[in-house]
Enzyme design. Structure first.
Site, PDB file in Angstrom:
ATOM      1  N   LYS A 172       0.780  -1.074   0.023  1.00 13.10           N
ATOM      2  CA  LYS A 172       0.154   0.030   0.077  1.00 13.10           C
ATOM      3  C   LYS A 172       0.907   1.309   0.154  1.00 13.10           C
ATOM      4  CE  LYS A 172      -1.745   3.006   2.695  1.00 13.10           C
ATOM      5  NZ  LYS A 172      -1.756   4.312   1.692  1.00 13.10           N
ATOM      6  N   GLU A 247       9.542   1.753  10.671  1.00 16.15           N
ATOM      7  CA  GLU A 247      10.446   2.724  10.471  1.00 16.15           C
ATOM      8  C   GLU A 247       9.734   3.887  10.788  1.00 16.15           C
ATOM      9  OE1 GLU A 247      12.582   5.519   9.190  1.00 16.15           O
ATOM     10  OE2 GLU A 247      12.674   4.315   7.055  1.00 16.15           O
TER      11      GLU A 247
HETATM   12  P1  ADP Z   1       3.010  11.457   6.393  1.00 18.71           P
HETATM   13  O1  ADP Z   1       2.552  12.259   7.315  1.00 18.71           O
HETATM   14  O2  ADP Z   1       4.573  11.452   6.194  1.00 18.71           O
HETATM   15  O3  ADP Z   1       2.322  11.341   5.043  1.00 18.71           O
HETATM   16  P2  ADP Z   1       2.063   9.053   7.585  1.00 18.71           P
HETATM   17  O4  ADP Z   1       2.540   8.145   8.543  1.00 18.71           O
HETATM   18  O5  ADP Z   1       0.665   9.700   7.676  1.00 18.71           O
HETATM   19  O6  ADP Z   1       3.017   9.837   7.055  1.00 18.71           O
HETATM   20  O7  ADP Z   1       1.853   8.080   6.098  1.00 18.71           O
HETATM   21  C1  ADP Z   1       2.740   7.122   5.542  1.00 18.71           C
HETATM   22  C2  ADP Z   1       1.993   5.969   5.230  1.00 18.71           C
HETATM   23  O8  ADP Z   1       0.769   5.588   5.973  1.00 18.71           O
HETATM   24  C3  ADP Z   1       1.171   6.233   3.944  1.00 18.71           C
HETATM   25  O9  ADP Z   1       0.951   5.291   2.924  1.00 18.71           O
HETATM   26  C4  ADP Z   1      -0.172   6.630   4.575  1.00 18.71           C
HETATM   27  O10 ADP Z   1      -1.243   6.349   3.554  1.00 18.71           O
HETATM   28  C5  ADP Z   1      -0.481   5.461   5.638  1.00 18.71           C
HETATM   29  N1  ADP Z   1      -1.500   5.817   6.763  1.00 18.71           N
HETATM   30  C6  ADP Z   1      -1.734   7.006   7.034  1.00 18.71           C
HETATM   31  N2  ADP Z   1      -2.705   6.746   8.231  1.00 18.71           N
HETATM   32  C7  ADP Z   1      -2.795   5.351   8.465  1.00 18.71           C
HETATM   33  C8  ADP Z   1      -3.648   4.533   9.104  1.00 18.71           C
HETATM   34  N3  ADP Z   1      -4.496   4.983  10.182  1.00 18.71           N
HETATM   35  N4  ADP Z   1      -3.606   3.360   8.921  1.00 18.71           N
HETATM   36  C9  ADP Z   1      -2.953   2.717   7.964  1.00 18.71           C
HETATM   37  N5  ADP Z   1      -2.061   3.358   7.165  1.00 18.71           N
HETATM   38  C10 ADP Z   1      -1.951   4.690   7.217  1.00 18.71           C
END
Ligand code: ADP
Length: 482
Positions: A172, A247
């Site tokens: 994803k 990470e």
């Molecule tokens: P950033 O703030 O740098 O975008 P995130 O941690 O929000 O970092 O995003 C990193 C990845 O995690 C992306 O692929 C995002 O779509 C995914 N992501 C964000 N929120 C969730 C969630 N609640 N559950 C699973 N994946 C998530």
């Protein structure tokens, strides 16, 4: 190119039919629509990965390695096209995108070879008629959730070792940069990797994440992203005790001791601070500079920073492109304003960059800030932008104390020419990655990963394979004697 999800070797839209746009951060222009998948799409991808698992595991490591080498070769063959695509959806300078494709391919190549060395062991037992066998087997169906800052490398770091070990994967990617992921999916098919071994789904992060962690078929999730989301995922992984590699965020200190080679320190500072517009988890976030050379270091740094060219990543000679979205620029602005209000001085930049007509307002000038203090946001929060805040220190002990005063523990840098100090400080820093006289420590041969709230697990080197392997022990009795 494809703009749909890859499930079981088929290119498909979201089951709901919904789509979401992908935009160029430099211009706001919409460049594609991709599926907005959800839990049902994730379930289909997991089923496809499960169906493909048996066949993939039965292949020898050599057969899997051949296909992975072919994938890496295709990535390098199409490096330019992939780099242009990456710069379009992510914004980083084209030279950096080219570099990232090479770096991303190196993880596939490396893993292909490491997969051949998943040796078992025979351990002497305490009974004469027994032997202890240790097998290292693939964990099974795996998944990864990746960020937008390295749209290709953050995937291949996980996908390479997973596939090499005999696992299948559901990927994803980040919603900002799905096209680089989809392009990798296309190449995986062209390389001959069987249907279902690599699956890619874009869409609702939370719904997809929930399915990945509630579906017992998924045995392992590898995540790169923010500490906040990492914590959420860890809580959800408790349902099935899904294995995790996390990470997460960082807040790297960059220490310059007064015996350092200042030109080398400036060069290292530039590499770690301004690459990818400061949007890497190992970016220097706090510069700690020893009293005696403070002014000299700042002077040299300013000279180079003022020469940085801001602009669209696809334009020749550009060093600093746009930040990924409005929220990213607002966060950087808020940190700079907060620092100013609390007494820091802006020595360069300090605000958005107004470019020619047609460009978005997501560009931030390369910024140097003098005199940050404990109470400033920039001293605690990850900046993820092109801002270098500096402060003075007097003793080695003080530098170490300031450097370790963080919830994060991903990377730290320091410059010194004293061999004893080099070892002492490297040992004293509570960080997983140390750049000792080196502003660019990331490389495929080394274990990349953090301590504290920067997460756990290591990617790269021989260490990465253990993230995708189960250790099984067979107690073999009845060996007897002749
Ligand atoms: P950033 O703030 O740098 O975008 P995130 O941690 O929000 O970092 O995003 C990193 C990845 O995690 C992306 O692929 C995002 O779509 C995914 N992501 C964000 N929120 C969730 C969630 N609640 N559950 C699973 N994946 C998530």
């Amino acid at each position: 190119m494809q703009t749909r999800n890859l499930i079981g070797g088929q290119w498909v839209g979201a089951l709901s039919g919904r789509e979401e746009p992908v935009n160029d951060p430099a211009t706001d222009e919409q460049i594609a629509m991709v599926p907005h998948g959800g839990s049902l799409d994730a379930r289909a991808a997991i089923e496809a990965a499960y169906d493909a698992l048996g066949g993939w595991q039965q292949r020898t490591a050599n057969e899997r390695a051949k296909l992975l080498h072919r994938l890496a070769a295709l990535m390098l063959e199409r490096q330019e096209r992939l780099a242009v695509l990456m710069t379009r959806e992510q914004g980083k300078p084209l030279a950096e995108s080219r570099g990232e494709i090479g770096y991303a391919a190196s993880f596939i190549e490396w893993a292909a070879e490491e997969g051949k060395r998943l040796y078992g062991e025979i351990i002497p037992a305490s009974h004469a008629d027994k032997r202890i066998l240790v097998l290292r087997q693939p964990v099974g169906v795996t998944a990864c959730i990746t960020p937008w800052n390295f749209p290709a490398a953050m995937i291949t770091r996980k996908l390479g070792p997973a596939l090499a070990a005999g696992c299948t994967m559901v990927v994803k990617p980040a919603p900002q940069t799905p096209l680089s992921a989809i392009a990798l999916g296309e190449l995986s098919i062209e390389a001959g990797i069987p249907a279902g071994v690599v699956n890619i789904i874009t869409g609702d992060a939370e719904a997809i994440g929930d399915e990945l962690l509630s579906n017992p078929v998924v045995r392992k999730l590898s995540f790169t992203g923010s500490t906040g989301v990492g914590k959420l995922l860890m809580a959800k992984a408790a349902q099935n005790l899904t294995r995790l590699s996390l990470e997460l965020g960082g807040h790297a200190p960059f220490i310059v001791f007064d015996d350092a080679d200042l030109d080398a320190a400036v060069q290292g500072a530039m590499a770690t601070k301004f690459r990818n517009m400061g949007q890497t988890c190992i970016c220097a976030n706090r510069f700690l500079v020893q009293d005696r050379i403070y002014d000299a270091f700042v002077g040299k740094l300013l000279e180079v920073v003022k020469g940085l060219k801001v602009g669209r990543g696809s334009d020749a000679g550009v060093h600093v492109g746009p930040l990924i979205n409005d929220a990213a620029v607002q966060k950087v602005e808020a940190q700079v304003e907060d620092a100013k209000a609390k007494g820091a001085r802006v020595l360069a930049g300090g605000c958005r960059w107004a470019g020619p007509a047609g460009l978005s307002n997501r560009f931030f000038q390369p910024t140097v800030i003098d005199g940050f203090t404990d109470d400033m946001l920039i001293n605690r929060q990850e900046t993820f932008g092109p801002v270098a805040p500096l402060r003075r220190f007097t003793t080695e002990g003080e530098a170490l104390r300031l450097a370790n005063d963080s919830i994060y523990g991903l990377s730290a840098y320091f410059y010194t020419r004293d061999a004893g100090r080099l070892m002492r400080v490297a040992e004293g820093l509570e960080y997983g990655i140390i750049g000792a006289n080196d502003g660019g420590p990331s490389t495929v041969q080394a274990p990349f990963g953090g301590m504290k709230q920067s997460g756990f697990g290591r990617e790269g080197g021989k260490y990465v394979m253990s993230e995708y392997v189960e250790i099984k022990y067979v107690s073999w009795g009845g060996v007897g004697s002749a």
